[in-house]
Structures are given as C-alpha cells and as structure tokens.
Design an enzyme around this catalytic site. Structure first.
Site, PDB file in Angstrom:
ATOM      1  N   ASP A   1       0.852  -1.188   0.000  1.00 29.39           N
ATOM      2  CA  ASP A   1       0.000   0.000   0.000  1.00 29.39           C
ATOM      3  C   ASP A   1       0.891   1.242   0.000  1.00 29.39           C
ATOM      4  OD1 ASP A   1      -3.152   0.784   1.271  1.00 29.39           O
ATOM      5  OD2 ASP A   1      -1.576   2.286   1.027  1.00 29.39           O
TER       6      ASP A   1
ATOM      7  N   ASP B   1      -3.788   2.238  -5.115  1.00 31.98           N
ATOM      8  CA  ASP B   1      -2.493   2.317  -4.415  1.00 31.98           C
ATOM      9  C   ASP B   1      -2.220   1.069  -3.598  1.00 31.98           C
ATOM     10  OD1 ASP B   1      -4.121   2.625  -2.108  1.00 31.98           O
ATOM     11  OD2 ASP B   1      -2.561   3.819  -1.164  1.00 31.98           O
ATOM     12  N   GLU B   2      -2.890   0.000  -3.923  1.00 33.87           N
ATOM     13  CA  GLU B   2      -2.892  -1.091  -2.970  1.00 33.87           C
ATOM     14  C   GLU B   2      -3.189  -2.427  -3.651  1.00 33.87           C
ATOM     15  OE1 GLU B   2      -5.647   0.089  -0.082  1.00 33.87           O
ATOM     16  OE2 GLU B   2      -5.699  -1.816   0.979  1.00 33.87           O
TER      17      GLU B   2
END
Ligand SMILES: Nc1ccn([C@H]2C[C@H](O)[C@@H](COP(=O)(O)OP(=O)(O)OP(=O)(O)O)O2)c(=O)n1
Ligand SMILES: [Mg+2]
Ligand SMILES: [Mg+2]
Length: 1038
Positions: A246, A350-351
């Site tokens: 993340d 983002d993860e």
DNA sequence: ATCCTCCCCTAC
DNA sequence: TAAGGTAGGGGAGGAT
C-alpha cells in the site's frame, strides 16, 4: 448552503460525525441526557460570526451528558435544537423543536426540564428568514468553550434572543433558507446546479471517489489480462506467503514529489482551500504523515482538519488533485508487482495483495522471514525508483494478516507477522481495524463490551465454558451477528483467513449522483443515462436489468424499481426508455429528488457484434453448455447430452427464420444441422412454445423453449447432487493423493463424446485448453476454488495445510486430526459447532442494523395507497374438500363480493380498483392455476416475450421491425382475456402499459410499422376492456 | 433446498 | 464554493 435539507445528508456523514467525536461509549459521569438524540439545525452555516456553531462544537467536544448527536434528522432523533426555523420545516418535521436555552436550563437544574417551555414558536420565524438568537460574548474565545464547566460558570454566555441583523443578512445567502434569494440565473448557479449543461461531466471529472472506483475495476481487468496464469503451482506443500502493498498517503505523496519545501509541513489534498472560516465541507482525500500527527485523517472535512491543526491558518497546505498523475503512478506500481508475481489482487489504485509462496524457501513461515523481507524491500525500492513514492508492505501467511501488518509497517516500512508473533499484533487490535468491520459493526461489538480482538476471542471462549442454553446473553451476541459475519469475526479475530488471490469478474455497472438542487430533472436523468451508456460502451458491456434508485427527501431508503431490457443492451435510447418509465412508476415528485442512481446488472459479454435476440441467446446457451461440460469433465461417469437446448428444425417457422439476418440464419441452420448429424434430435414437446408445434406459423410459437428459459436468465439445467463438485461431504482433511483421486477426471474419455463433438468450435477449443494445457493438479485446485461458495467450510488447498480449517461440521472432521488438536481448541470447535447448529435450528439471525429505515417495499406499498384486507376466512380444509367445480365457485363468489366492496369504497378509481382485484387474487391464487401464455405462466417471461414480439428488429427489412401476425394477436388477446377472468388485472395492466411504451418507441422508428401495431394493440385493449367491463363493471386505464 | 430481490454495509 | 461514487459481500425473507 447547498445542504439545507439535512435529513438528506448522507449516512456516511452521520457516521463521520459519530466517529469524529466518538460519542459511543463516552466516559461522562452524568447521564442527564442519556437516551436523547439531538439534531442541531443550522450548524452548517459557514458564517464565522454564527455563535450557534460554537455552541454545537462545545456540545460535541464534551461528553454531552449521555446525549447522542445526529448529523442530520433521522428517525432516532428525539429533539431538534434550533433557534429559528421556517414555517415549512416546522410543519414537516414531526419532532420536538426546542431552543438551545433548553439545554442550558437542563444543565443548570441538573435535570431534564419540560422542553415544551422552550418550544420554538412561530413568532420567531421571520418571513422564513433564519435569524440568530445567540450573540457572541465579547470576551468569548473558542478555548473558553472547551468544557461544560466553563460554560456553566459563565452566565453571560447563556444565550438571549437578541436578533443580530447584520449577521442574519449575510447568513441568509449561506443558508438559502429563503428560496427567493437564490438566483438560479446567476453564473454560479448556472455552473453548479445539477442541471447545468456539463454538470455531470464536470462532476465525474472531479470526483475522487468515482476515480477510485473506476481505477479499481480497470486494474482488476489489467491484472487479469497481464497475468500469465492464475493458478499457483506447488502450493500444497508450503505454508503460503502473502504480501499487502500500500502506498503511503498516496495522493499526498504523488503531489508532494516535486515540492520538498512542503515535506515537513502538514499537507492535505482537497478541492477547496477552505480558508474562509473553519467550516469547509470539502473532504480531505489524503494527508501526509505530518498532518496525521495533528489527528487529521483521510476523509475528514477540510474544516475539521483546519481545526485540528493548531497553526493551520499559516502552515497547513492544501494541494489540488492530480488524477492523471495518480493514475500514472498506479500503473507503474502494478507493473512492478506483476513483474514479481502473477498472483496479484487489485484492491485499489495504491494497494494490492500478492501471493509469493512460490518465491519462498521450504520450511515454516518463520524461516521465510529473511527471504520475504528482503523481497519486500526490493519491491519497495523498485517502487520508489520508478515513482519517487514510498510504499509499505505487510507480509504474513494469509491476506488478512498481511493487511494488518501493513498498518503497523506504515509509513515506509515492512512488517512480517509470523505464527509466533501473531498474538502480539492481534490481541490488542481494535475490532474496528479488522477489514469488514466498519462503523456499524464496531458499534454493535462495542455495545456488547467487545473492543479488542482479544475481547472477541475471549467472548467466544467464554461461550465454550458454558451450556449455551443458559447464556442467552452471550448467545445472542453471536446470534445477532449475521451468520457469516459472525463466522468472519470469529475467524478474523484469530487471524484466520482462507481467501486466495483473485480478481473477480464484474457483475454490475452503475452511476449515481446526489444532487443538491433540482432544476430539469428529465435532463438530469438523461444525462446520467448517457454517462452510463457511454461507460458501458467503452467497457464493451451490455446488460439486461436496469435498476433506478431515487433518493428522496421524503423517504429514508432509496425507493427503487427494476426493469428488463429485451436483451443485453447498452445504447442510450433503450436504457433511457426504461429509465424514464421507471422514474414515472416510482412516482416521486421531482422537486423532492435528492439523488439518482442507475445501474445495470445481468451483464453479458458483448465481444461479438451487435446480435439479435436469437444470436445472443444462442451464445448464452453455448456458454451454459460449456459450463456444463467443464463440470462433466470432472465427473467419473459420462453424462448424457443435455436435452433441453435442442431445437428441432421442423419446429422452427421458416418464415421467421427468413426474417433473421443472413448470418444468423446461417448459424441457426448450421447448429441444427450439426445436431442432426449427431443424431440427437428428437421430437420433443418441450422444445417449442405453443399448443401444437406443427400448425402455428407465428413468431411467438417459434421461440424455442430453451430461449424462453433464457429470457428468465435462469441456469435451468439442474445440477446433479453429489456429483462433480466437491462439497461438504468430503473429508475435511484429505491427503493430497485423495484430493487428486477425487477431483481429476480419469481420462478424456470420461467426457461424453457426443456432447463434445456437438460443441461449437470455439467452445471445444476452450475446453481443450482447460483439459490439456493445464497440469492436473492445478485443475483440481481450480475446481476446488470454484466450489467454495457452496460449502460452509470448504476444502480448499489453502486450508488443507493451515490451521484455517478448524470448523467443518463434526461429521466432516477427520477424527485423528481433531484428536490431535490441543484440548482447548477441541473444546472451542465443539462449542462453535453447537452454536452453528443452534442457529440453524432457531429463528434466523436478525439483521444488525438497529432501525431499518422506511424500506423500498414499504414505500412501494404506500405507493399503492390502497390497503385492502385479505379475503377469505373460510376454513381451508373445508374448501379443499369440495369438488373442483364448487371450489371455483365459492372462490369466485368470495372474490366478487370483496371486489364489489372495494370498488364501491374506492369510488371507481381505476388504479385502486385494479389493486383491489389484485389483492383478492394474491391471497387466493393458490386455488387456481394462472393462465398460461404459450405454456408460460411466469410474469416476466411473458413480459419479455411480448416485448420481443413487438420490438425484435429484423435487420434485413426496410422497416426494421415485424408487423403483428393475426395468430399472435389472437393468442395475446385470449391470454389477456383469461387473465381478466382470473382477476389478474394487475398483470394485464402491466403488459398493456409495457406494450404501449414499446409502441411509442416504435413510432419513432417507423410510422408505417407503428400504425399496424397500434391497430393491433387497440383491438386487444378494446376486447380486454369489454371483458373487464362485463365482469367488473369498470375499465382499465392505461 | 435453492434461488432471487431488496436491502445494509464496507472499502478505497 | 465542491464534486458526498461504486462494486461487491452478505443477511432476511420471499418465490419456486
Ligand atoms: N476517504 C478516502 C480514503 C482514501 N482516498 C484516496 C486518497 C488516498 O491517497 C487513496 C489511498 O487510500 P489509502 O487508504 O491507502 O490512504 P493513503 O494512501 O492516503 O494513506 P495510507 O498511508 O494510510 O495508505 O485513496 C480518498 O479519496 N478518500
Ligand atoms: Mg495508501
Ligand atoms: Mg490504499
């Protein structure tokens, strides 16, 4: 301001408020206001002089003597606190409306005083104008308001009813309380009201949440396309290893890359600067870790953020969104991950989760530490070099723990949770940190005294110690949680999680916008529909079920209605016809609308050219066969070829066939020929609609039964139980050998050759791909994962070797394994099983929301207005015993009586009349069989058939559409007449309304065609209404 | 029993 | 100004 309709404020704002101020479980000593729920009207004024907001702030900052606070008016609200109010609002809100002085009075007296004495009176309403009743004390500073004690001591702060004209003037523009003050023609309004020409477009361009969602689905697709294989090889003999990657404060990091001068300053990403006053409602999407040290979190309002940051006027920096950059970085991140492993699960831009089991050495997970951490560091370096942004990585043996690890790893770190240190991470973890546990479930848990994962574990162990019959309180704790949520919690709080890496296919697509003000509602609907249609086209998606949801000021839920398309579509016109129909049917006054959502489900792959009904349905058929073949492939015995999809060429009307586009005719003929060649065609009544397959030449009768089944979009073949799937009956801990033996087809010969040969080429190819190119073991694994949903505690490769599989039913459990478990765990298992058993036996678990809002169903009921008592208190057994003829007669009489009564009562209101007849119907239709239409009796199948009847385009013809055939017209008419006799007026009305809408659509395409259809339609309507008049002395109004 | 529809809830 | 969307998991309860 835009949000004067506070009851319309989103639930998540409410959540946010409660979260921010942590009212739940507050520590106050005095519970003066316990059980009360306040709602402060007027708080949202951005006017800094408005003292009332300070007052509210004060209330919030203190544990307000047990009171709850509502962010907007809800059912649970007990008191509305306001200084002034418009006439309209007062009438609308059926709750006590009191002046703030009441609260002070209660505090002074240390008891609740009669609120009636502080009732807000009409005289305090000045021409619908909001006015102030507080004045700011000359020496009053915000800090002086920090505790109730201060307040109680400072008499001069007790509010008076002095009207401050200077502020009230400025205020009204903020409030928009006087609607006349809003100039709809102003430049501002033109740009910002939802009907502005580019409102929707601009809205979506700027919506971070919409971007987030779109990115996520794009990335899922991206991963699916770019991974070479999604089957983990050699996974059975190693403990699994997952990583959760993340990015640290993603939006902020990206924006800060080229601004080193801000690195040591609190920075937030938001739309507005929020510099005026402390009350910007703009959300902080992401903030850096400096800002977080002030208590600012992602998602708080900018106003709140500025309050939390002491020197904020000077040093908090608000940066604008840069969606393109986020997208770019996100792509890079995923490319890096895919470079390391195929097993990537997209979570957000983002993860992601990755599985790296195959990169680990053999041995226990503790022994993986070094390899895993250095891999993680290398990935992090990689990411930083490519993006100049930092990521954190959590590593553990399952997805859940890896995600928990990331939390501790942040910022800019790596954490590995091994078996030996799991407890250190888990025990003190707030239950709210568990994924899937949000505000509501956390509150529920907190209410039963559970705050940490440890508490959750203890709770169930405590359970285990006792005969749970006695411990209803504890039992209820479990029972109130939904079964699988309960189960999920039970497992998660112990760090157990058996999910694997997967990127599932999309099942629905939708758009929704909550609007601040309505101008041209139709325009808005059309605009949203266009947006949806464009997205679907872009993504090459089509679907058949449209759902329209309208958020209304009047209802807490979101009244919704669904409508079918004739076949999977995504063009604006078709969707909009449905959408406007649904909007009309929902019948909510446009001026009350606060939000619109349109979504499409029952999606269909649309990689092929724009098909006709037949084409699409044929494809779906093939799909199903394919699916079936897959299953059969793993069966020990060959299965006979599926019968129900067969179409006998002699039963297909040649006239109809000719009307189809040439390529489809060809396909049809080929497919039939193939089946003929295989000698599998039989005369079968089942395969054709219609009383006699040979005589009717009508279009309707030519629709093969299989296609009608498709219309229902049901998976119509029945699975044979106990075969070709791994179910709960399999031993829970089988050896690898056992697994393989059970799962893998003995040989290709096991597949019914006939079936195989009859498959279209592309399906056969796909099948071969599966069978021959995939190693045996992987196939087994694949099948296992597919069957997961069916089983409470499925056998999956994941839990074969891990501790995850501790809760099968007892009979499933491998005795030797069970006996080797620690006693404590054995005990736990037993009790858990008993709880499960108990839950099965007794009433189903309740939904966990405390107060369900006015549901759509209730709304729909109210919409119908008429509530008629159900008929027939006649003793059922008596009725049953009667001869068929008599039964019918008795029932008819009963219905007639009832119906007449209703008609009289309702003053021949047509809608009500239909409802009346219909309500009779519903309570009694178990006595009669519903009339059939070409052997179908299910409403929506017939509905679709009728739709198709009217609107099937024939690409070859000039007009583009069929004209009605006499035989069909009669069939439809007779069916309707039967329905009328059987009192299914509701159905008839729906059919007719639909037909009328279809006809109108037709009119826009071909007037000639329309004229023919109209004539046909009017003829049907006339005959139907004649009958309705004869039987019920009334008529249907369309 | 097994599905489907309508909801609620969650995450980013 | 402010952009408070979106997809999916899961339960309850109904239809079949
Ligand atoms: N309420 C929220 C939460 C998140 N996001 C956006 C902005 C975030 O940057 C991005 C990623 O969400 P994360 O939960 O990963 O949060 P961050 O990456 O910002 O911070 P962290 O370091 O905690 O991951 O999603 C948002 O717009 N609104
Ligand atoms: Mg992040
Ligand atoms: Mg994230």
């Amino acid at each position: 301001m835009a949000y004067k309709n506070d009851e319309d404020y989103m639930a998540h704002k409410q959540v946010k408020l409660d979260e921010q101020y942590e009212f739940v479980g507050s520590q106050g000593t005095s519970k003066l206001f316990e059980g009360l729920v306040f709602y402060f009207d007027g708080y949202r004024s951005p006017d800094p002089n408005f003292y009332f907001s300070d007052f509210k702030e004060l209330v919030l900052k203190n544990d307000f003597k047990g009171a709850m606070l509502d962010g907007f008016l809800t059912k649970r609200t007990t008191h509305i606190i306001a200084q002034s109010m418009t006439r309209k609002k007062m009438d609308e809100w059926k709750k006590p409306i009191v002046k703030p002085e009441w609260i002070f009075e209660c505090l002074q007296n240390k008891r609740l005083v009669r609120w009636q004495n502080f009732k807000l009176f009409e005289k305090e309403i000045v021409g619908g104008q909001v006015k102030l009743s507080f004045t700011k004390p000359s020496n009053g500073s915000s800090s002086a308001l920090n505790s109730l004690t201060d307040l109680e001591n400072e008499k001069n702060m007790i509010p008076t009813n002095v009207t401050d004209h200077t502020t009230s003037t400025s205020k009204s523009t903020y409030y928009g309380a006087n609607p006349k003050k809003v100039d709809v023609n102003s430049a501002w309004a033109k740009q910002n009201i939802s009907s502005a020409p580019n409102f929707i477009e601009n809205f979506y361009l700027n919506s971070r949440l919409s971007h987030l969602s779109n990115w996520k689905s794009d990335l899922k697709e991206f991963v699916r396309e770019n991974q070479q294989s999604n089957v983990m090889v050699d996974k059975l003999n190693k403990p699994k290893t997952f990583m959760h990657i993340d990015m640290d404060c993603f939006f902020a990091s990206v924006s800060l890359r080229d601004k080193p001068q801000l690195w040591d300053k609190p920075v937030a990403i938001a739309h507005s600067e929020g510099t005026t006053g402390g009350s910007s409602t703009s959300d902080v999407a992401s903030c850096n870790y400096v800002a977080r040290s002030f208590g600012i979190k992602n998602g708080v309002s900018l106003g709140k953020a500025r309050q939390l940051c002491p020197n904020l006027q000077f040093s908090i920096q608000v940066l604008h969104y840069d969606f393109e950059k986020y997208d770019e970085v996100s792509k890079k991140l995923y490319l890096i991950l895919l470079k390391h492993t195929n097993f990537v699960q997209a979570v957000s831009c983002d993860e992601a989760f990755i599985e790296v089991t195959h990169l680990m050495p053999h041995g226990t997970d503790d022994e993986h530490l070094e390899t895993a951490v250095s891999l993680a560091e290398s990935i992090r370096r990689n990411i930083f070099n490519e993006t100049q942004c930092k990521a954190s990585i959590g590593i553990s043996r399952n997805i859940l723990l890896s995600r928990i690890a990331t939390k501790s790893a942040k910022p800019d770190g790596v954490i590995f949770i091994s078996k030996s240190n799991t407890a250190d991470f888990l025990n003190d973890l707030d239950v709210g940190e568990l994924p899937g546990v949000g505000y509501h479930i956390k509150s529920k848990l907190n209410a039963s005294g559970v705050f940490k994962c440890q508490d959750l574990q203890t709770r169930s162990l405590f359970q285990l110690e006792h005969d749970f019959g006695q411990k209803t309180g504890c039992l209820n704790f479990f029972l109130e949680l939904n079964m699988f949520l309960g189960e999920m919690l039970y497992k998660y709080c112990r760090g157990i999680d058996d999910r694997g890496i997967e990127n599932k296919e999309r099942k629905s697509i939708g758009v929704r916008v909550r609007i601040a003000s309505k101008q041209e509602y139709d325009e808005f609907l059309a605009g949203l529909t266009r947006e949806l249609s464009e997205r679907m086209t872009r993504l090459n998606l089509k679907g058949r079920l449209i759902t329209l949801k309208l958020k209304s000021k009047l209802y807490e839920g979101e009244p919704s209605k669904v409508g079918f398309l004739f076949w999977p579509m995504n063009d604006f016109g078709s969707i909009f016809v449905q959408v406007s129909k649904l909007a009309t049917e929902l019948a909510i006054g446009f001026e009350k609308i606060r939000g619109v959502g349109i979504s499409v489900t029952k999606l269909d792959a649309t990689s092929t050219d724009k098909g006709s009904v037949i084409r699409t349905l044929l494809e779906k058929q093939a799909e199903k066969q394919k699916k079936r073949i897959r299953e059969d492939a793993f069966d020990v015995e060959p299965i006979p070829a599926p019968k129900r999809f067969e179409i006998n060429p002699s039963q297909v009307d040649p006239d109809v066939l000719e009307l189809l586009p040439p390529d489809i005719q060809e396909e049809f003929r080929n497919s039939l020929q193939k089946k003929m060649d295989n000698g599998r065609i039989k005369q079968s009544d089942e395969s054709i609609i219609g009383p006699s397959s040979s005589q009717s030449k009508s279009f309707l009768s030519a629709i093969p039964v299989s296609i009608r089944r498709e219309i229902d979009s049901e998976l119509c073949y029945s699975r044979r139980k106990g075969k070709n799937k791994i179910s709960s009956t399999v031993n829970v801990s089988p050896s690898k050998e056992l697994l393989e033996e059970h799962l893998v087809p003995k040989s290709h010969a096991d597949l019914n050759l006939e079936v195989y040969n009859a498959l279209p080429d592309f399906i056969r190819e796909e099948y071969e791909e599966i069978i021959f190119k995939t190693p045996t073991k992987e196939r087994a694994v694949d099948m296992l994962s597919n069957s997961r949903k069916k089983v409470l505690y499925p056998v999956t490769p994941t839990n074969i070797v891990n501790e995850e599989n501790i809760f099968p039913t007892l009979s499933q459990m491998d005795k030797s394994i069970y006996e080797n478990l620690p006693l404590e765990i054995q005990k736990e298992i037993k009790t858990h099983l008993r709880i499960l058993e108990h839950r099965k036996k007794f009433s189903p678990a309740k939904n966990f929301n405390l107060e369900p809002p006015l549901s759509n169903k209730i709304y729909q009921e109210r919409l119908k207005e008429a509530m008629y008592p159900t008929i027939s208190q006649v003793d059922n057994s008596f009725l049953e015993a009667l001869p068929e003829e008599l039964k019918r007669e008795v029932n008819l009489t009963l219905k007639m009586n009832k119906k007449k009564k209703n008609i009289e009562n309702s003053n021949i209101n047509n809608t009500t009349f239909v409802d009346a007849v219909n309500s009779c119907n519903r309570s009694e239709n178990f006595f009669f069989e519903k009339p059939k239409f070409f052997n179908e009796c299910e409403f929506h199948i017939i509905f679709e058939m009728l739709s198709i009847w009217i609107l099937t385009p024939t690409h070859g013809t000039e007009t583009g559409f069929f004209t009605p055939m006499e035989s069909d017209k009669h069939a439809v008419k007779n069916f309707f007449l039967e329905l009328v006799e059987g009192m299914y007026l509701d159905d008839v009305l729906d059919y007719l309304k639909m037909m009328k809408i279809r006809l109108n659509l037709l009119k826009t395409v071909s007037i000639d065609c329309y004229t023919n259809w109209e004539e046909c339609f009017l003829c049907i309507v006339k005959d139907v209404n004649d009958q309705v008049f004869k039987l019920y002395n009334s008529k249907l109004v369309l």
